[in-house]
Each structure stands twice: as C-alpha cells, then as structure tokens.
Design a protein around this motif. Structure first.
Motif, PDB file in Angstrom:
ATOM      1  N   PRO A  66       0.710   5.282   0.704  1.00  0.00           N
ATOM      2  CA  PRO A  66      -0.209   6.590   1.296  1.00  0.00           C
ATOM      3  C   PRO A  66      -0.195   7.351  -0.229  1.00  0.00           C
ATOM      4  O   PRO A  66      -1.807   8.499   0.172  1.00  0.00           O
ATOM      5  CB  PRO A  66       0.874   6.661   2.561  1.00  0.00           C
ATOM      6  CG  PRO A  66       1.189   5.766   2.839  1.00  0.00           C
ATOM      7  CD  PRO A  66       1.563   3.958   1.336  1.00  0.00           C
ATOM      8  N   PHE A  89      -3.984   0.415  -5.386  1.00  0.00           N
ATOM      9  CA  PHE A  89      -3.420   1.708  -4.123  1.00  0.00           C
ATOM     10  C   PHE A  89      -1.870   1.069  -4.129  1.00  0.00           C
ATOM     11  O   PHE A  89      -1.491   1.439  -3.132  1.00  0.00           O
ATOM     12  CB  PHE A  89      -4.417   2.121  -3.046  1.00  0.00           C
ATOM     13  CG  PHE A  89      -5.299   2.774  -3.628  1.00  0.00           C
ATOM     14  CD1 PHE A  89      -5.937   4.247  -3.791  1.00  0.00           C
ATOM     15  CD2 PHE A  89      -6.792   1.640  -2.367  1.00  0.00           C
ATOM     16  CE1 PHE A  89      -7.310   3.725  -3.816  1.00  0.00           C
ATOM     17  CE2 PHE A  89      -7.793   2.972  -3.154  1.00  0.00           C
ATOM     18  CZ  PHE A  89      -8.426   3.683  -3.838  1.00  0.00           C
ATOM     19  N   TRP A 110      -9.969   0.077  -7.780  1.00  0.00           N
ATOM     20  CA  TRP A 110      -9.281   0.707  -7.281  1.00  0.00           C
ATOM     21  C   TRP A 110      -7.865   0.205  -6.431  1.00  0.00           C
ATOM     22  O   TRP A 110      -7.936  -1.063  -5.689  1.00  0.00           O
ATOM     23  CB  TRP A 110      -9.542   1.669  -6.500  1.00  0.00           C
ATOM     24  CG  TRP A 110     -10.837   2.884  -6.849  1.00  0.00           C
ATOM     25  CD1 TRP A 110     -11.536   3.146  -7.892  1.00  0.00           C
ATOM     26  CD2 TRP A 110     -10.726   4.342  -6.190  1.00  0.00           C
ATOM     27  NE1 TRP A 110     -12.315   4.127  -8.003  1.00  0.00           N
ATOM     28  CE2 TRP A 110     -11.712   4.502  -7.256  1.00  0.00           C
ATOM     29  CE3 TRP A 110     -10.091   5.324  -5.470  1.00  0.00           C
ATOM     30  CZ2 TRP A 110     -12.358   6.425  -7.483  1.00  0.00           C
ATOM     31  CZ3 TRP A 110     -10.660   6.420  -5.645  1.00  0.00           C
ATOM     32  CH2 TRP A 110     -11.264   7.166  -6.610  1.00  0.00           C
ATOM     33  N   PHE A 130       1.098  -1.303  -0.149  1.00  0.00           N
ATOM     34  CA  PHE A 130      -0.219  -0.457  -0.168  1.00  0.00           C
ATOM     35  C   PHE A 130       0.965   1.329  -0.448  1.00  0.00           C
ATOM     36  O   PHE A 130       1.912   1.384   1.240  1.00  0.00           O
ATOM     37  CB  PHE A 130      -0.618  -0.077   0.698  1.00  0.00           C
ATOM     38  CG  PHE A 130      -1.380   1.340   1.290  1.00  0.00           C
ATOM     39  CD1 PHE A 130      -3.079   1.685   0.879  1.00  0.00           C
ATOM     40  CD2 PHE A 130      -1.113   2.160   2.543  1.00  0.00           C
ATOM     41  CE1 PHE A 130      -2.980   2.632   0.719  1.00  0.00           C
ATOM     42  CE2 PHE A 130      -2.344   3.208   2.396  1.00  0.00           C
ATOM     43  CZ  PHE A 130      -3.204   3.516   1.737  1.00  0.00           C
ATOM     44  N   ALA A 177      -7.823   3.326   4.736  1.00  0.00           N
ATOM     45  CA  ALA A 177      -8.282   3.950   3.641  1.00  0.00           C
ATOM     46  C   ALA A 177      -8.959   3.582   2.822  1.00  0.00           C
ATOM     47  O   ALA A 177     -10.403   4.004   2.694  1.00  0.00           O
ATOM     48  CB  ALA A 177      -6.894   3.786   2.755  1.00  0.00           C
ATOM     49  N   ARG A 178      -9.402   2.131   2.373  1.00  0.00           N
ATOM     50  CA  ARG A 178     -10.726   1.762   1.716  1.00  0.00           C
ATOM     51  C   ARG A 178     -11.809   1.652   2.773  1.00  0.00           C
ATOM     52  O   ARG A 178     -12.972   2.187   1.767  1.00  0.00           O
ATOM     53  CB  ARG A 178     -10.410   0.245   0.803  1.00  0.00           C
ATOM     54  CG  ARG A 178      -9.461   0.013   0.007  1.00  0.00           C
ATOM     55  CD  ARG A 178      -9.218  -1.358  -0.573  1.00  0.00           C
ATOM     56  NE  ARG A 178      -8.706  -1.758  -1.578  1.00  0.00           N
ATOM     57  CZ  ARG A 178      -9.042  -1.450  -2.509  1.00  0.00           C
ATOM     58  NH1 ARG A 178     -10.065  -0.728  -3.201  1.00  0.00           N
ATOM     59  NH2 ARG A 178      -7.783  -1.124  -4.152  1.00  0.00           N
ATOM     60  N   ILE A 229      -5.934   6.315   6.991  1.00  0.00           N
ATOM     61  CA  ILE A 229      -5.384   5.882   6.241  1.00  0.00           C
ATOM     62  C   ILE A 229      -3.405   5.410   5.452  1.00  0.00           C
ATOM     63  O   ILE A 229      -3.051   4.888   5.276  1.00  0.00           O
ATOM     64  CB  ILE A 229      -5.810   6.976   5.175  1.00  0.00           C
ATOM     65  CG1 ILE A 229      -5.401   9.033   6.132  1.00  0.00           C
ATOM     66  CG2 ILE A 229      -7.479   7.222   4.879  1.00  0.00           C
ATOM     67  CD1 ILE A 229      -4.865   8.835   4.627  1.00  0.00           C
ATOM     68  N   GLN A 255      -4.860   9.508  -6.213  1.00  0.00           N
ATOM     69  CA  GLN A 255      -6.454   8.852  -6.507  1.00  0.00           C
ATOM     70  C   GLN A 255      -7.143   9.539  -6.480  1.00  0.00           C
ATOM     71  O   GLN A 255      -8.596  10.355  -6.930  1.00  0.00           O
ATOM     72  CB  GLN A 255      -6.232   7.468  -6.518  1.00  0.00           C
ATOM     73  CG  GLN A 255      -4.763   6.720  -7.132  1.00  0.00           C
ATOM     74  CD  GLN A 255      -4.848   5.188  -7.482  1.00  0.00           C
ATOM     75  OE1 GLN A 255      -6.621   5.294  -7.509  1.00  0.00           O
ATOM     76  NE2 GLN A 255      -4.687   4.890  -7.893  1.00  0.00           N
ATOM     77  N   PHE A 273      -2.763   6.944  -2.886  1.00  0.00           N
ATOM     78  CA  PHE A 273      -4.088   6.987  -2.594  1.00  0.00           C
ATOM     79  C   PHE A 273      -3.962   8.278  -2.469  1.00  0.00           C
ATOM     80  O   PHE A 273      -5.264   8.729  -2.989  1.00  0.00           O
ATOM     81  CB  PHE A 273      -4.012   6.215  -0.963  1.00  0.00           C
ATOM     82  CG  PHE A 273      -5.332   6.458  -0.516  1.00  0.00           C
ATOM     83  CD1 PHE A 273      -6.782   5.421  -0.775  1.00  0.00           C
ATOM     84  CD2 PHE A 273      -5.959   7.231   0.587  1.00  0.00           C
ATOM     85  CE1 PHE A 273      -7.689   5.947  -0.358  1.00  0.00           C
ATOM     86  CE2 PHE A 273      -6.579   7.365   1.333  1.00  0.00           C
ATOM     87  CZ  PHE A 273      -7.419   6.945   0.599  1.00  0.00           C
ATOM     88  N   GLU A 274      -3.682   9.177  -1.490  1.00  0.00           N
ATOM     89  CA  GLU A 274      -4.164  10.348  -2.180  1.00  0.00           C
ATOM     90  C   GLU A 274      -4.116  11.079  -3.064  1.00  0.00           C
ATOM     91  O   GLU A 274      -4.951  11.762  -3.606  1.00  0.00           O
ATOM     92  CB  GLU A 274      -3.575  11.256  -1.228  1.00  0.00           C
ATOM     93  CG  GLU A 274      -3.044  12.853  -0.682  1.00  0.00           C
ATOM     94  CD  GLU A 274      -2.657  13.328   0.209  1.00  0.00           C
ATOM     95  OE1 GLU A 274      -3.144  14.879  -0.184  1.00  0.00           O
ATOM     96  OE2 GLU A 274      -1.630  12.992   0.587  1.00  0.00           O
ATOM     97  N   GLU A 296      -3.847   0.021   3.604  1.00  0.00           N
ATOM     98  CA  GLU A 296      -5.453  -0.235   3.002  1.00  0.00           C
ATOM     99  C   GLU A 296      -6.789  -0.622   3.109  1.00  0.00           C
ATOM    100  O   GLU A 296      -7.380   0.110   2.752  1.00  0.00           O
ATOM    101  CB  GLU A 296      -4.683  -1.015   0.972  1.00  0.00           C
ATOM    102  CG  GLU A 296      -5.630  -1.157   0.330  1.00  0.00           C
ATOM    103  CD  GLU A 296      -5.289  -1.732  -1.083  1.00  0.00           C
ATOM    104  OE1 GLU A 296      -5.823  -2.273  -1.549  1.00  0.00           O
ATOM    105  OE2 GLU A 296      -4.490  -2.726  -0.482  1.00  0.00           O
TER     106      GLU A 296
END
Length: 202
Positions: free
Chosen positions: A106, A172, A170, A104, A150-151, A144, A112, A109-110, A147
C-alpha cells in the motif's frame, strides 16, 4: 546499504539475544534453532540444510535450492555481506513459498499515485484541485487495502476529464515483510553458526 531498514531494525531488535541450539549437525545435514529462552521463545527461527537445499522457518517457510552449491550456507555467505541480505538474488533460488515472496504494498501504491499526480500538476496536465480530489476519492474513501481494489480505484477515477490513463504497467508489488524477515533470519543464523564454529575451533 541495508535493504529495507525498518524491517532490518525490527529483526535486529527482536533477535538481539537469540542463541543457537544445535538440533542436528552432520556435515551438510543441519537443523539449527535460534531463540531467546529469556523471552519465552519470542520470534524463534530455524535453519535446516541438506546438500543443495536450505529451509528457513520463521513464522513463514521458504525452501531454497541451487544445484551448483552443495552447502547452501556458502551461497548466502558469498552473495551478501555479513549482517546484510540480498533479496533480489535470493528470491530467484526459492523453490517453495514463491507466492509469499512479493505482495501488494500500500505504501508503494500511495507513493506512485502521488508522484504521478505531482508530475501531472507540474506539467500542466491536471486541473486545479486534483490533489484534494485524489486524496478524498482514492486514499480516504477508496478500497485500496488490496491490489484489485487499488487498481479499480485508479481506473475508475475521473475529475474534469482527467484520468490516470493506462495503468496496466504500474507495479505495486514489493518483497513481503515475511520474506525479508526470513532473509534476515538466514543471514543472522549463518553468522551465529560461524561464530560458534570459530569459538569451538579456538
């Protein structure tokens, strides 16, 4: 273009003065250590080879193998330019350590999430104030750091009937710093080995 420039720059800085120490050299059977004696052995790494196999130890350990290439140094020489890496292709050859190749990210993630929100705003699908709400609920207050968290934050987010929708596709994940570090260790180690062999031959 160098993959992941920040990790490449850090690795180059940490190993700029590393020297090759040959622990074993018998044809395709090699045990090579790379370290900077003046830095108390900071960030050392080792390459160990035998026919069709290579192990890199650099704080992380990965075992690569491929039946078509007796000398694994040839595989890494021929699939990336000197000083560069090819994590996509090389990851396919990992036999042990596969669970450490990707993880994962971060930052991914941010990025996206923000791109999705900006696109929704531009297309007129998101309510006014959505940016501030996402920043507060997800990036400031959300769990977050992994993963699953975050999800869950994305799936449970609601603001004036707006949601992120189906995020099952998605992705990440990205290459871990450890795997990229080891890729650079392989490339750097082979380059130092080749330079030493040329010097001996001269």
């Amino acid at each position: 273009m160098t993959e992941y420039p920040e990790i490449a720059a850090r690795f180059a800085r940490d190993t700029a003065n590393h020297r090759l120490i040959v622990l074993h050299d018998d044809g395709l059977y090699r045990h090579l250590r790379f370290t900077n004696p003046a830095a108390d052995g900071h960030t050392p790494f080792e390459l160990i080879t035998w026919p069709y196999n290579l192990v890199v130890k650099a704080g992380w350990t990965f075992h690569f193998d491929i039946n078509a290439t007796p000398d694994m140094f040839d595989l890494f020489r021929n699939t990336a330019f000197s000083g560069e890496i090819n994590p996509g292709y090389w990851s396919e050859k990992v036999r042990a350590g596969r669970d450490e190749i990707e993880g994962f990210d971060p930052e991914l993630f941010e990025r996206q999430v923000k791109e999705h929100v900006v696109r929704a705003i531009r297309e007129g699908d998101a309510p006014r104030g959505i940016g501030a709400e996402v920043t507060r609920d997800i990036f400031a207050w959300g769990d977050i750091s992994h993963e699953a968290g975050a999800r869950e934050e994305l799936e449970s987010f609601r603001y004036e009937d707006w949601s992120f929708g189906d995020i099952s596709e998605w992705d990440f994940s990205d290459y871990t710093p450890g795997f990229l570090h080891c890729c650079h260790a392989i490339r750097r180690g082979i380059d130092l080995w080749d330079a030493a062999r040329k010097q001996v031959a001269a």
